[in-house]
Write an enzyme that holds these catalytic residues in place. Structure first.
Site, PDB file in Angstrom:
ATOM      1  N   GLU A  22       0.878  -1.178   0.000  1.00 53.10           N
ATOM      2  CA  GLU A  22       0.000   0.000   0.000  1.00 53.10           C
ATOM      3  C   GLU A  22       0.912   1.223   0.000  1.00 53.10           C
ATOM      4  O   GLU A  22       1.630   1.465   0.962  1.00 53.10           O
ATOM      5  CB  GLU A  22      -0.843  -0.045   1.273  1.00 53.10           C
ATOM      6  CG  GLU A  22      -1.960   0.947   1.322  1.00 53.10           C
ATOM      7  CD  GLU A  22      -2.818   0.703   2.560  1.00 53.10           C
ATOM      8  OE1 GLU A  22      -2.421   1.171   3.651  1.00 53.10           O
ATOM      9  OE2 GLU A  22      -3.863   0.040   2.430  1.00 53.10           O
ATOM     10  N   GLN A  40      -1.970  15.569  -8.119  1.00 45.20           N
ATOM     11  CA  GLN A  40      -1.308  15.322  -9.403  1.00 45.20           C
ATOM     12  C   GLN A  40      -0.263  14.237  -9.210  1.00 45.20           C
ATOM     13  O   GLN A  40       0.463  14.244  -8.223  1.00 45.20           O
ATOM     14  CB  GLN A  40      -0.638  16.603  -9.909  1.00 45.20           C
ATOM     15  CG  GLN A  40       0.106  16.439 -11.228  1.00 45.20           C
ATOM     16  CD  GLN A  40       0.655  17.771 -11.739  1.00 45.20           C
ATOM     17  OE1 GLN A  40      -0.061  18.747 -11.812  1.00 45.20           O
ATOM     18  NE2 GLN A  40       1.924  17.791 -12.088  1.00 45.20           N
ATOM     19  N   ASP A  41      -0.188  13.299 -10.150  1.00 46.55           N
ATOM     20  CA  ASP A  41       0.858  12.275 -10.164  1.00 46.55           C
ATOM     21  C   ASP A  41       1.748  12.517 -11.372  1.00 46.55           C
ATOM     22  O   ASP A  41       1.244  12.759 -12.472  1.00 46.55           O
ATOM     23  CB  ASP A  41       0.253  10.872 -10.258  1.00 46.55           C
ATOM     24  CG  ASP A  41      -0.338  10.382  -8.956  1.00 46.55           C
ATOM     25  OD1 ASP A  41      -0.378  11.147  -7.979  1.00 46.55           O
ATOM     26  OD2 ASP A  41      -0.768   9.218  -8.917  1.00 46.55           O
ATOM     27  N   ASN A  42       3.061  12.428 -11.161  1.00 49.72           N
ATOM     28  CA  ASN A  42       4.047  12.601 -12.231  1.00 49.72           C
ATOM     29  C   ASN A  42       4.868  11.325 -12.363  1.00 49.72           C
ATOM     30  O   ASN A  42       5.042  10.588 -11.387  1.00 49.72           O
ATOM     31  CB  ASN A  42       4.979  13.775 -11.921  1.00 49.72           C
ATOM     32  CG  ASN A  42       4.239  15.084 -11.812  1.00 49.72           C
ATOM     33  OD1 ASN A  42       3.238  15.295 -12.479  1.00 49.72           O
ATOM     34  ND2 ASN A  42       4.710  15.965 -10.961  1.00 49.72           N
ATOM     35  N   ARG A  53      18.139  15.479 -11.827  1.00 49.48           N
ATOM     36  CA  ARG A  53      16.959  16.332 -11.986  1.00 49.48           C
ATOM     37  C   ARG A  53      16.784  17.121 -10.695  1.00 49.48           C
ATOM     38  O   ARG A  53      16.600  16.550  -9.634  1.00 49.48           O
ATOM     39  CB  ARG A  53      15.716  15.492 -12.278  1.00 49.48           C
ATOM     40  CG  ARG A  53      15.787  14.742 -13.606  1.00 49.48           C
ATOM     41  CD  ARG A  53      14.550  13.874 -13.803  1.00 49.48           C
ATOM     42  NE  ARG A  53      14.614  13.074 -15.000  1.00 49.48           N
ATOM     43  CZ  ARG A  53      14.025  13.385 -16.153  1.00 49.48           C
ATOM     44  NH1 ARG A  53      13.334  14.495 -16.267  1.00 49.48           N
ATOM     45  NH2 ARG A  53      14.133  12.581 -17.195  1.00 49.48           N
ATOM     46  N   HIS A  56      14.362  21.457  -7.405  1.00 50.58           N
ATOM     47  CA  HIS A  56      13.143  22.173  -7.782  1.00 50.58           C
ATOM     48  C   HIS A  56      12.186  22.394  -6.610  1.00 50.58           C
ATOM     49  O   HIS A  56      12.193  21.638  -5.649  1.00 50.58           O
ATOM     50  CB  HIS A  56      12.367  21.377  -8.842  1.00 50.58           C
ATOM     51  CG  HIS A  56      13.174  21.051 -10.052  1.00 50.58           C
ATOM     52  ND1 HIS A  56      13.017  19.880 -10.740  1.00 50.58           N
ATOM     53  CD2 HIS A  56      14.139  21.733 -10.705  1.00 50.58           C
ATOM     54  CE1 HIS A  56      13.844  19.847 -11.771  1.00 50.58           C
ATOM     55  NE2 HIS A  56      14.549  20.965 -11.762  1.00 50.58           N
ATOM     56  N   LYS A  66       5.474  16.678  -1.887  1.00 52.23           N
ATOM     57  CA  LYS A  66       5.730  15.594  -2.838  1.00 52.23           C
ATOM     58  C   LYS A  66       5.945  14.279  -2.104  1.00 52.23           C
ATOM     59  O   LYS A  66       6.539  14.246  -1.027  1.00 52.23           O
ATOM     60  CB  LYS A  66       6.979  15.895  -3.679  1.00 52.23           C
ATOM     61  CG  LYS A  66       6.833  17.105  -4.579  1.00 52.23           C
ATOM     62  CD  LYS A  66       8.111  17.380  -5.343  1.00 52.23           C
ATOM     63  CE  LYS A  66       7.959  18.611  -6.222  1.00 52.23           C
ATOM     64  NZ  LYS A  66       9.229  18.943  -6.892  1.00 52.23           N
ATOM     65  N   HIS A 113      13.799  19.915  -4.067  1.00 50.91           N
ATOM     66  CA  HIS A 113      13.880  18.479  -4.293  1.00 50.91           C
ATOM     67  C   HIS A 113      14.661  18.177  -5.557  1.00 50.91           C
ATOM     68  O   HIS A 113      14.559  18.899  -6.555  1.00 50.91           O
ATOM     69  CB  HIS A 113      12.465  17.881  -4.417  1.00 50.91           C
ATOM     70  CG  HIS A 113      12.464  16.489  -4.919  1.00 50.91           C
ATOM     71  ND1 HIS A 113      12.009  16.144  -6.171  1.00 50.91           N
ATOM     72  CD2 HIS A 113      12.892  15.345  -4.336  1.00 50.91           C
ATOM     73  CE1 HIS A 113      12.157  14.837  -6.326  1.00 50.91           C
ATOM     74  NE2 HIS A 113      12.678  14.329  -5.240  1.00 50.91           N
ATOM     75  N   TYR A 126       5.936  10.481  -8.640  1.00 55.00           N
ATOM     76  CA  TYR A 126       5.707  11.252  -7.423  1.00 55.00           C
ATOM     77  C   TYR A 126       4.359  11.935  -7.459  1.00 55.00           C
ATOM     78  O   TYR A 126       3.868  12.347  -8.493  1.00 55.00           O
ATOM     79  CB  TYR A 126       6.835  12.240  -7.119  1.00 55.00           C
ATOM     80  CG  TYR A 126       7.206  13.218  -8.182  1.00 55.00           C
ATOM     81  CD1 TYR A 126       6.747  14.529  -8.141  1.00 55.00           C
ATOM     82  CD2 TYR A 126       8.047  12.850  -9.217  1.00 55.00           C
ATOM     83  CE1 TYR A 126       7.120  15.447  -9.112  1.00 55.00           C
ATOM     84  CE2 TYR A 126       8.430  13.751 -10.188  1.00 55.00           C
ATOM     85  CZ  TYR A 126       7.963  15.052 -10.121  1.00 55.00           C
ATOM     86  OH  TYR A 126       8.328  15.953 -11.094  1.00 55.00           O
ATOM     87  N   LYS A 164      17.887  24.081 -17.948  1.00 51.39           N
ATOM     88  CA  LYS A 164      17.255  24.765 -16.815  1.00 51.39           C
ATOM     89  C   LYS A 164      18.006  24.461 -15.522  1.00 51.39           C
ATOM     90  O   LYS A 164      18.334  25.363 -14.748  1.00 51.39           O
ATOM     91  CB  LYS A 164      15.795  24.333 -16.707  1.00 51.39           C
ATOM     92  CG  LYS A 164      15.077  24.796 -15.453  1.00 51.39           C
ATOM     93  CD  LYS A 164      13.671  24.205 -15.408  1.00 51.39           C
ATOM     94  CE  LYS A 164      13.153  24.135 -14.011  1.00 51.39           C
ATOM     95  NZ  LYS A 164      11.834  23.530 -13.930  1.00 51.39           N
ATOM     96  N   ASP A 165      18.289  23.179 -15.273  1.00 51.53           N
ATOM     97  CA  ASP A 165      18.962  22.801 -14.030  1.00 51.53           C
ATOM     98  C   ASP A 165      20.412  23.267 -13.991  1.00 51.53           C
ATOM     99  O   ASP A 165      20.924  23.605 -12.925  1.00 51.53           O
ATOM    100  CB  ASP A 165      18.878  21.294 -13.816  1.00 51.53           C
ATOM    101  CG  ASP A 165      17.458  20.838 -13.502  1.00 51.53           C
ATOM    102  OD1 ASP A 165      16.603  21.693 -13.175  1.00 51.53           O
ATOM    103  OD2 ASP A 165      17.202  19.630 -13.578  1.00 51.53           O
TER     104      ASP A 165
END
Length: 189
Positions: A22, A40-42, A53, A56, A66, A113, A126, A164-165
């Site tokens: 679970e 929201q799930d990513n 990555r 952020h 998250k 993160h 996430y 970007k990063d």
């Protein structure tokens, strides 16, 4: 008092067929002090080992809690305290998340993160407590010496980064809109 960033170790129930776990339960998470609602799930795939990555966050009013897990491969996942006035401001914690160990990392609003993949073809999912809002998107540099993350990247290896990063600001140049809530960051249990 528990740390605001928490490692979650869902129990796996196994038999000859495999296992069942679970990954999110409101009553279980409420007992841990996690009361956000995920909306929201990513899901990401990183093809190369040492793809990085992050780091952020989303600023208020669209901050995101998250819940991160790795469903294929292995990653080193980190959270950095960016809450103004926090005694642990700029400090970080990290944990290895993998498909094998099934661990998850809960990262509340007020923390940057990021993660680095430790092998090829890593998939990460996430849950977020708010939808993506590009006007509130922010971050800090993954290699900021003020933060000093001990990334498990072999010497001489340059991580795969987005443009970007690679161009995020340093923590010293970030004027944090996040408010300290009295819960300092502590080592993960």
């Amino acid at each position: 008092m528990t740390s605001p960033v928490q490692i979650i170790r869902p129990k796996r129930h196994g038999d000859a067929r495999g296992w069942f776990t679970e990954i999110h339960s409101v009553p279980t998470f409420t007992k841990l002090g996690i009361t956000c609602t995920f909306v929201q799930d990513n899901h990401s795939l990183s093809a190369q080992a040492f793809t990085l990555r992050g780091l952020h966050f989303q600023i208020p009013p669209r901050g995101q809690d998250k819940l991160v897990r790795c469903i294929r491969g292995r990653i080193f996942d980190v959270a950095i305290d960016v809450r103004a006035g926090s005694p642990s401001y700029g400090e970080w914690v990290g944990a290895e998340l993998s498909a094998e160990n099934g661990h998850q990392l809960f990262i509340p609003i007020g923390f940057a993160h990021g993660f680095v993949t430790l092998e090829p073809d890593c998939e990460v999912t996430y849950k977020c407590s708010d939808i993506y809002a590009p006007e509130c998107d922010g971050g800090v540099r993954w290699d900021d010496p003020q933060i000093g993350i001990d990334w498990p990247i072999p010497s001489g290896v340059v991580p795969e980064l987005s443009s970007k990063d690679a161009n995020q600001p340093m923590l010293a140049d970030f004027d944090s809109p996040f408010v300290y809530n009295g819960r300092p960051l502590t080592p993960l249990a």
